[in-house]
Design a protein around this motif. Sequence first.
Motif, PDB file in Angstrom:
ATOM      1  N   UNK A   1       0.850  -1.201   0.000  1.00  0.00           N
ATOM      2  CA  UNK A   1       0.000   0.000   0.000  1.00  0.00           C
ATOM      3  C   UNK A   1       0.879   1.242   0.000  1.00  0.00           C
ATOM      4  N   UNK A   2       1.892   1.201   0.879  1.00  0.00           N
ATOM      5  CA  UNK A   2       2.763   2.360   1.021  1.00  0.00           C
ATOM      6  C   UNK A   2       3.512   2.651  -0.284  1.00  0.00           C
ATOM      7  N   UNK A   3       4.112   1.634  -0.881  1.00  0.00           N
ATOM      8  CA  UNK A   3       4.922   1.860  -2.082  1.00  0.00           C
ATOM      9  C   UNK A   3       4.058   2.177  -3.291  1.00  0.00           C
ATOM     10  N   UNK A   4       2.888   1.574  -3.358  1.00  0.00           N
ATOM     11  CA  UNK A   4       1.984   1.885  -4.467  1.00  0.00           C
ATOM     12  C   UNK A   4       1.534   3.346  -4.378  1.00  0.00           C
ATOM     13  N   UNK A   5       1.215   3.791  -3.165  1.00  0.00           N
ATOM     14  CA  UNK A   5       0.787   5.184  -2.999  1.00  0.00           C
ATOM     15  C   UNK A   5       1.905   6.163  -3.361  1.00  0.00           C
ATOM     16  N   UNK A   6       3.156   5.717  -3.179  1.00  0.00           N
ATOM     17  CA  UNK A   6       4.300   6.576  -3.551  1.00  0.00           C
ATOM     18  C   UNK A   6       4.588   6.522  -5.054  1.00  0.00           C
ATOM     19  N   UNK A   7       3.832   5.680  -5.775  1.00  0.00           N
ATOM     20  CA  UNK A   7       3.970   5.620  -7.235  1.00  0.00           C
ATOM     21  C   UNK A   7       4.973   4.601  -7.740  1.00  0.00           C
ATOM     22  N   UNK A   8       5.502   3.752  -6.850  1.00  0.00           N
ATOM     23  CA  UNK A   8       6.476   2.752  -7.300  1.00  0.00           C
ATOM     24  C   UNK A   8       5.765   1.574  -7.962  1.00  0.00           C
ATOM     25  N   UNK A   9       6.364   0.993  -9.016  1.00  0.00           N
ATOM     26  CA  UNK A   9       5.770  -0.232  -9.579  1.00  0.00           C
ATOM     27  C   UNK A   9       5.927  -1.392  -8.598  1.00  0.00           C
ATOM     28  N   UNK A  10       4.958  -2.274  -8.626  1.00  0.00           N
ATOM     29  CA  UNK A  10       5.022  -3.476  -7.788  1.00  0.00           C
ATOM     30  C   UNK A  10       5.291  -4.656  -8.721  1.00  0.00           C
ATOM     31  N   UNK A  11       6.323  -5.418  -8.400  1.00  0.00           N
ATOM     32  CA  UNK A  11       6.682  -6.604  -9.191  1.00  0.00           C
ATOM     33  C   UNK A  11       6.054  -7.834  -8.552  1.00  0.00           C
ATOM     34  N   UNK A  12       5.590  -8.754  -9.427  1.00  0.00           N
ATOM     35  CA  UNK A  12       5.016  -9.988  -8.892  1.00  0.00           C
ATOM     36  C   UNK A  12       5.444 -11.164  -9.762  1.00  0.00           C
ATOM     37  N   UNK A  13       5.708 -12.284  -9.133  1.00  0.00           N
ATOM     38  CA  UNK A  13       5.981 -13.498  -9.902  1.00  0.00           C
ATOM     39  C   UNK A  13       5.359 -14.702  -9.199  1.00  0.00           C
ATOM     40  N   UNK A  14       4.829 -15.612 -10.019  1.00  0.00           N
ATOM     41  CA  UNK A  14       4.378 -16.905  -9.513  1.00  0.00           C
ATOM     42  C   UNK A  14       5.269 -17.956 -10.163  1.00  0.00           C
ATOM     43  N   UNK A  15       5.937 -18.760  -9.338  1.00  0.00           N
ATOM     44  CA  UNK A  15       6.784 -19.829  -9.882  1.00  0.00           C
ATOM     45  C   UNK A  15       6.317 -21.181  -9.345  1.00  0.00           C
ATOM     46  N   UNK A  16       6.550 -22.206 -10.178  1.00  0.00           N
ATOM     47  CA  UNK A  16       6.122 -23.564  -9.797  1.00  0.00           C
ATOM     48  C   UNK A  16       7.187 -24.576 -10.183  1.00  0.00           C
ATOM     49  N   UNK A  17       7.176 -25.687  -9.468  1.00  0.00           N
ATOM     50  CA  UNK A  17       8.022 -26.815  -9.929  1.00  0.00           C
ATOM     51  C   UNK A  17       7.486 -28.116  -9.362  1.00  0.00           C
TER      52      UNK A  17
END
Length: 208
Positions: A192-208
Motif C-alpha cells: 500500500x505504502x509503495x503503491x501510494x508513492x507511485x512505485x511499480x510493484x513486481x510480482x511473480x508466480x513460480x512452480x516446480x
Amino acid sequence: MRLRNVKGASTIIENCPFIIKDYKEYKGKYKTIFNNNNPIHIEIGMGKGDFIIGMAKKYPEINFIGIEKFDSVIVRAIEKLDEEIPNLRLIRMDATEIEEVFDKEVDTIYLNFSDPWPKNRHSDRRLTSLKFLKRYDSLFKNEKTIIMKTDNRKLFEFSLIEFNNYNYKFEEISLDLYKDDIKDNVQTEYERRFHELGFPIYKIIVKK
Ligand SMILES: C[S@@+](CC[C@H](N)C(=O)[O-])C[C@H]1O[C@@H](n2cnc3c(N)ncnc32)[C@H](O)[C@@H]1O
C-alpha cells in the motif's frame, strides 16, 4: 521492519489463541490444527498481517499460516484479530528454522516485500536465495508454488535468477502489478505504502 519494543508483546503473544506456540510439535500434522484436509498456504515475513488476514477472510476453503520473526511486529497483527478466523494461525519464528516446522504439507508459499539485504555478503539471508529455496523443498506436499511481490527491482532480479537456477518455472510475471491484472490482489502494508508513492510493484508466480 523492526519496531521498537512493544510493551507487553510477549504476554500478548503468549495469551493469543491464534498463535501456534509449540509449532515444531505439529511437523507433518498441521491439518490437525484446522481439522480438515484443505490446502495450507504460508506467508513468510507476514509483518503486521494485512495480507494473511485478508487472504484468510477471502478464501475460507484454504488454511493460512503467517510467519513473522519479531514479537514487536506480530503483536500488530494480533491486534487486528478481533474476530475468530478459523482458517488462520500465526507463528512467531525465524524462517531459517522452517525445515523443522513443516513436512510435505504446504501447497503455496507467499513472500511479500521481503527484506532485500542489499549487501552481497548478506545474500543468503534473502528469502529467495538458493539457501532458502532448498530449505523450502521438504515443506511442499506435491507441486511447489511460490508467489512473490516486491517493490525492490534488485531483489526481484536476484530472485528471478535464483528461481531459474533452481529449476522453478515462471508461471506468471508482472513488472507493474497495478497496470496489469489486480482483480484478486490482496494488499500488504508495504505494498500500500509503495503503491501510494507511485512505485511499480513486481510480482511473480513460480512452480516446480
Ligand atoms: C519489509 S517487511 C514486509 C512485511 C509484509 N510482508 C508486507 O509486505 O507489508 C519484511 C518482514 O519479514 C520479516 N522477516 C524477515 N526475515 C524473516 C525471517 N527469516 N523469518 C521470519 N520473518 C522474517 C521481518 O521481520 C518483517 O516483518
